[in-house]
Write a protein that holds these residues in place. Structure first.
Motif, PDB file in Angstrom:
ATOM      1  N   UNK A 182       0.843  -1.200   0.000  1.00 13.10           N
ATOM      2  CA  UNK A 182       0.000   0.000   0.000  1.00 13.10           C
ATOM      3  C   UNK A 182       0.873   1.242   0.000  1.00 13.10           C
ATOM      4  N   UNK A 183       0.411   2.277  -0.730  1.00 14.10           N
ATOM      5  CA  UNK A 183       1.225   3.474  -0.900  1.00 14.10           C
ATOM      6  C   UNK A 183       0.320   4.689  -0.923  1.00 14.10           C
ATOM      7  N   UNK A 184       0.690   5.704  -0.169  1.00 18.21           N
ATOM      8  CA  UNK A 184      -0.010   6.984  -0.241  1.00 18.21           C
ATOM      9  C   UNK A 184       1.036   8.018  -0.633  1.00 18.21           C
ATOM     10  N   UNK A 185       1.305   8.099  -1.942  1.00 21.31           N
ATOM     11  CA  UNK A 185       2.451   8.892  -2.368  1.00 21.31           C
ATOM     12  C   UNK A 185       2.144  10.376  -2.554  1.00 21.31           C
ATOM     13  N   UNK A 186       3.222  11.126  -2.546  1.00 20.83           N
ATOM     14  CA  UNK A 186       3.189  12.515  -2.985  1.00 20.83           C
ATOM     15  C   UNK A 186       3.818  12.544  -4.370  1.00 20.83           C
ATOM     16  N   UNK A 187       3.096  13.103  -5.327  1.00 17.96           N
ATOM     17  CA  UNK A 187       3.465  12.939  -6.736  1.00 17.96           C
ATOM     18  C   UNK A 187       3.829  14.291  -7.346  1.00 17.96           C
ATOM     19  N   UNK A 188       4.964  14.318  -8.063  1.00 15.94           N
ATOM     20  CA  UNK A 188       5.357  15.482  -8.851  1.00 15.94           C
ATOM     21  C   UNK A 188       5.006  15.192 -10.301  1.00 15.94           C
ATOM     22  N   UNK A 189       4.122  16.029 -10.877  1.00 15.52           N
ATOM     23  CA  UNK A 189       3.682  15.842 -12.263  1.00 15.52           C
ATOM     24  C   UNK A 189       4.459  16.822 -13.146  1.00 15.52           C
ATOM     25  N   UNK A 190       5.413  16.285 -13.941  1.00 17.70           N
ATOM     26  CA  UNK A 190       6.220  17.128 -14.842  1.00 17.70           C
ATOM     27  C   UNK A 190       5.671  16.954 -16.252  1.00 17.70           C
ATOM     28  N   UNK A 191       4.900  17.932 -16.723  1.00 12.24           N
ATOM     29  CA  UNK A 191       4.214  17.838 -18.017  1.00 12.24           C
ATOM     30  C   UNK A 191       4.034  19.240 -18.570  1.00 12.24           C
ATOM     31  N   UNK A 192       4.432  19.464 -19.814  1.00 13.77           N
ATOM     32  CA  UNK A 192       4.334  20.804 -20.391  1.00 13.77           C
ATOM     33  C   UNK A 192       2.939  21.122 -20.920  1.00 13.77           C
ATOM     34  N   UNK A 193       2.097  20.110 -21.154  1.00  6.89           N
ATOM     35  CA  UNK A 193       0.742  20.352 -21.659  1.00  6.89           C
ATOM     36  C   UNK A 193      -0.180  20.607 -20.471  1.00  6.89           C
ATOM     37  N   UNK A 194      -0.723  21.827 -20.340  1.00  7.39           N
ATOM     38  CA  UNK A 194      -1.541  22.160 -19.152  1.00  7.39           C
ATOM     39  C   UNK A 194      -2.791  21.299 -19.045  1.00  7.39           C
ATOM     40  N   UNK A 195      -3.392  20.904 -20.170  1.00  5.65           N
ATOM     41  CA  UNK A 195      -4.614  20.098 -20.112  1.00  5.65           C
ATOM     42  C   UNK A 195      -4.323  18.735 -19.500  1.00  5.65           C
ATOM     43  N   UNK A 196      -3.199  18.131 -19.890  1.00  9.21           N
ATOM     44  CA  UNK A 196      -2.851  16.828 -19.332  1.00  9.21           C
ATOM     45  C   UNK A 196      -2.475  16.965 -17.864  1.00  9.21           C
ATOM     46  N   UNK A 197      -1.794  18.062 -17.486  1.00 12.01           N
ATOM     47  CA  UNK A 197      -1.469  18.284 -16.067  1.00 12.01           C
ATOM     48  C   UNK A 197      -2.745  18.331 -15.224  1.00 12.01           C
ATOM     49  N   UNK A 198      -3.699  19.083 -15.726  1.00  9.01           N
ATOM     50  CA  UNK A 198      -4.945  19.241 -14.971  1.00  9.01           C
ATOM     51  C   UNK A 198      -5.687  17.918 -14.865  1.00  9.01           C
ATOM     52  N   UNK A 199      -5.696  17.146 -15.964  1.00  8.25           N
ATOM     53  CA  UNK A 199      -6.401  15.861 -15.942  1.00  8.25           C
ATOM     54  C   UNK A 199      -5.752  14.900 -14.959  1.00  8.25           C
ATOM     55  N   UNK A 200      -4.418  14.847 -14.965  1.00  7.22           N
ATOM     56  CA  UNK A 200      -3.721  13.946 -14.043  1.00  7.22           C
ATOM     57  C   UNK A 200      -3.995  14.334 -12.602  1.00  7.22           C
ATOM     58  N   UNK A 201      -3.958  15.645 -12.329  1.00  8.88           N
ATOM     59  CA  UNK A 201      -4.257  16.090 -10.965  1.00  8.88           C
ATOM     60  C   UNK A 201      -5.685  15.698 -10.572  1.00  8.88           C
ATOM     61  N   UNK A 202      -6.588  15.800 -11.537  1.00 14.61           N
ATOM     62  CA  UNK A 202      -7.987  15.488 -11.255  1.00 14.61           C
ATOM     63  C   UNK A 202      -8.173  14.009 -10.927  1.00 14.61           C
ATOM     64  N   UNK A 203      -7.508  13.114 -11.653  1.00 15.51           N
ATOM     65  CA  UNK A 203      -7.689  11.677 -11.397  1.00 15.51           C
ATOM     66  C   UNK A 203      -6.913  11.223 -10.162  1.00 15.51           C
TER      67      UNK A 203
END
Length: 688
Positions: free
Chosen positions: A564-585
């Protein structure tokens, strides 16, 4: 001392000298004739006293002389002034076919009535005291045959000094003459043939110096025979080719092996053309090289064709490279918006419970997956045709691979009321080597088609070991394929019946892709079918058993390393739409996220934060994801636990994935990303 005794001693001395010369003659005809020619003596030949006035000593010497003539190993005969035989050697009788005939006292012209005027004149000159020689003379016999002779006539003298007659020495050189004539005829034939040939023909001495070149060479190069002889022919070659031609020629001469070289020869118009030169050694009966004979064949058109083919091949390679680059770009450009589109639909399906909205979203999601499948098929087919798909060679659990593929279709089979069976032979090794993803892709295509075109009954997948191959068989009880349509199977963008496309859907690429993948894996694929009764699709791939892998190892690859893991995630992505989607999921899982728009920003935030996972897009401005990953891994030395880095890319090529893993990424996901895959990768449950 009386005169007669002096003459006797002189006669005996001459006989001994002549006997010594004759002994030296034995063995070789050429030596014999040389000795015979050496009998030139400014003094008259041995005086031979008349028998009537001979002393006992002289009589004995006379008998010795006659005996010597008879026993001499050369053809010789002694005549008096009337050209009557006094004595002839056995060799004389043998050479002229006279047998045991008693010649003494017979006229030479009676024995040989065919003797012509020229020889009679030579006899008269000899009787006049002259010594006459001929190295080569034709003797036409009465029976029509011809003998070639080398002869010499010397006078012999009486005790008084008067010419008592002549001695004729001959050597039959007919065989030698015939051999010479055959050589000349062969040479003449060779020259006639070489002049008739469209190729350049040449001949050289054993040391490689040319002595003959036919008119084709002389006409083309403008050289004279004198200019081309020896090594002069090298002057007609292109300066860049001279060293090669000379080295090959030297090697052939020194080893006695056939000569072959390609070089350019300058024409008299100043232009060069390519020629293929080949030569073979001509050997004697003793296997010694006597000369070389060869040809030069114009291969200018062949060379031009080769250059054209090379240019075409280069152009094709460049076109293929451009195609691959285009496909890579298109893959990236298509996958990125598809990721946004599909993740957004999936997320809405999780939230929206309104039946009408869900219906529309489900239709959109199905269409998106259908579009993605078509895109994947087109890209796969293009890569297969360009032979740019690299097949992996890894250890994997064959039963697990087949089982996982069948499980994908269990729901659709149940919905159609079909029985879906799987049978893997017990003698198949648990762990094999190959490309599980590509094998699964072929099975997905075949099982998908079987379920699609089977309205009722069953679909059966079986796997058997056949020698060094694995045989896969997918049988169904579906609609089958008419005989006249079966030739269309495995062709791109084709189905057995175009109406099926409208009824069942599909691009018609699945079987073509399957055929290409099976062949790349080293196997073959085939089908048999009967309309209305169903079909059987079979393919084989090489069976490669892993020498090291075990079932436990395969299971270990699927085990979760982190639980089991409750991670803190750094999302490195230049496309803002994909950044927002990943944060949302990430929010439904309760995972904390922070974003970075470039590799450089990701590197800085990692250095100041405490993250468990980095989602790293590979293509970003300023610093791409690969560079950022390398720098993070370089700075991690000494830390207790390295951070988990998951690469995100729109490039589906294997080399991109390998480069990312080599840079230090733990896993690589290809866009469009499925939410379940993303969750599994973050939790560390996906197989590399």
């Amino acid at each position: 001392m009386p005169v007669d005794d002096a003459q006797t001693l002189k006669l005996q001395a001459k006989i001994r000298g002549l006997e010594e010369r004759i002994r030296q003659l034995e063995g070789e005809k050429s030596v014999a004739m040389a000795e015979l020619h050496g009998l030139r003596d400014p003094q008259p030949l041995v005086p031979v006293p008349a028998p009537s006035c001979e002393s006992p000593a002289q009589s004995q010497s006379h008998r010795h002389l006659l005996t010597f003539i008879e026993q001499a190993p050369v053809a010789m005969a002694m005549f008096d002034t009337q050209m009557r035989y006094i004595r002839a050697s056995r060799r004389w009788r043998s050479d002229y076919g006279l047998g045991n005939r008693d010649l003494e006292g017979l006229s030479h012209y009676e024995v040989f009535p065919e003797i012509g005027a020229a020889w009679k004149e030579a006899h008269r000159q000899g009787l006049a005291g002259e010594t006459i020689r001929c190295a080569e003379d034709r003797f036409g016999r009465a029976d029509g045959s011809v003998q070639w002779l080398q002869w010499e006539i010397q006078p012999w003298h009486e005790a008084s000094g008067a010419v008592g007659g002549i001695i004729i020495f001959t050597e039959d050189i007919t065989r030698r003459k015939q051999a010479e004539m055959e050589v000349r005829e062969s040479e003449t034939g060779f020259r006639i043939l070489s002049e008739a040939m469209p190729q350049m023909v040449w001949a050289s001495h054993r040391d490689g110096r040319a002595y003959y070149l036919n008119s084709r060479w002389l006409e083309y190069t403008g050289q004279t025979l004198e200019e081309a002889e020896g090594l002069g022919w090298l002057k007609a070659l292109h300066p860049e080719d001279v060293l090669l031609a000379q080295d090959r020629w030297t090697e052939a001469i020194s080893t006695g092996t056939p000569y072959e070289a390609q070089y350019r020869i300058k024409g008299k118009d100043g232009r060069y053309r390519w020629f293929l030169s080949r030569g073979l050694p001509k050997r004697s009966a003793a296997a010694e090289i006597e000369q070389w004979v060869g040809t030069c064949t114009d291969i200018g058109e062949q060379k031009a064709l080769e250059e054209a083919l090379n240019s075409a091949r280069h152009a094709a390679e460049e076109a293929s490279k451009a195609k691959s680059e285009f496909l890579a770009t298109m893959s990236h450009e298509i996958r990125t918006p598809m990721t946004i589109f599909m993740v957004a639909i999936e997320q809405l399906l999780r939230k929206d419970q309104d039946s009408e909205s869900r219906y529309l979203l489900e239709v959109a999601d199905a269409s998106a997956h259908r579009l993605l499948s078509l895109i994947e098929d087109i890209l796969d087919l293009s890569r297969i045709e360009a032979r740019r798909i690299d097949m992996e060679e890894v250890d994997f659990d064959l039963r697990a691979c087949v089982t996982a593929t069948v499980e994908l279709f269990e729901l659709s089979a149940r919905e159609k009321g079909l029985k879906l069976k799987m049978d893997v032979a017990s003698d198949i090794p648990p762990i094999v080597m190959g490309d599980p993803d590509r094998l699964g892709q072929v099975l997905v295509n075949l099982l998908g088609n079987a379920i699609k075109f089977t309205p009722q009954g069953e679909v059966h997948l079986s796997v058997r070991a056949q020698g060094d191959f694995l045989e896969f068989s997918v049988a169904d009880t579906g609609i089958g394929i008419p005989d006249e349509k079966q030739d269309l199977l495995f062709q791109s963008f084709s189905q057995a019946d175009s109406s099926l496309t409208r009824r069942y859907g599909g691009s018609g690429l699945g079987l073509a892709i399957s055929k290409g993948l099976v062949e790349l894996m080293g196997g073959t694929i085939s089908a048999r079918s009967k309309a209305g009764e169903g079909s059987v699709f079979m393919f084989t791939v090489p069976l490669r058993i892993s020498p090291k892998a075990t079932l436990a190892q395969a299971e270990a690859r699927r085990a979760s390393p982190d639980g089991d893991l409750t991670p803190t995630i750094l999302v490195a992505e230049d496309d803002p739409a994909i950044r927002d989607l990943i944060q949302m999921v990430m929010k439904p899982r309760g995972w904390q996220t922070e974003t970075a728009e470039s590799g450089r920003e990701a590197l800085e935030k990692w250095g100041h934060g405490t993250f468990d996972v980095i989602l790293m897009d590979i293509q970003m401005p300023e610093m791409n994801g690969l560079e950022a990953t390398r720098m993070i891994r370089a700075r991690e030395h000494g830390l207790p636990k390295p951070i988990r880095i998951i690469g995100l890319t729109a490039h589906a090529r294997r080399e991109v994935r390998e480069e990312a893993l080599a840079a230090g990424m733990d896993e690589v996901l290809t866009k469009p990303i499925r939410i379940a895959e993303l969750y599994s990768a973050i939790e560390g449950n996906s197989a590399d």
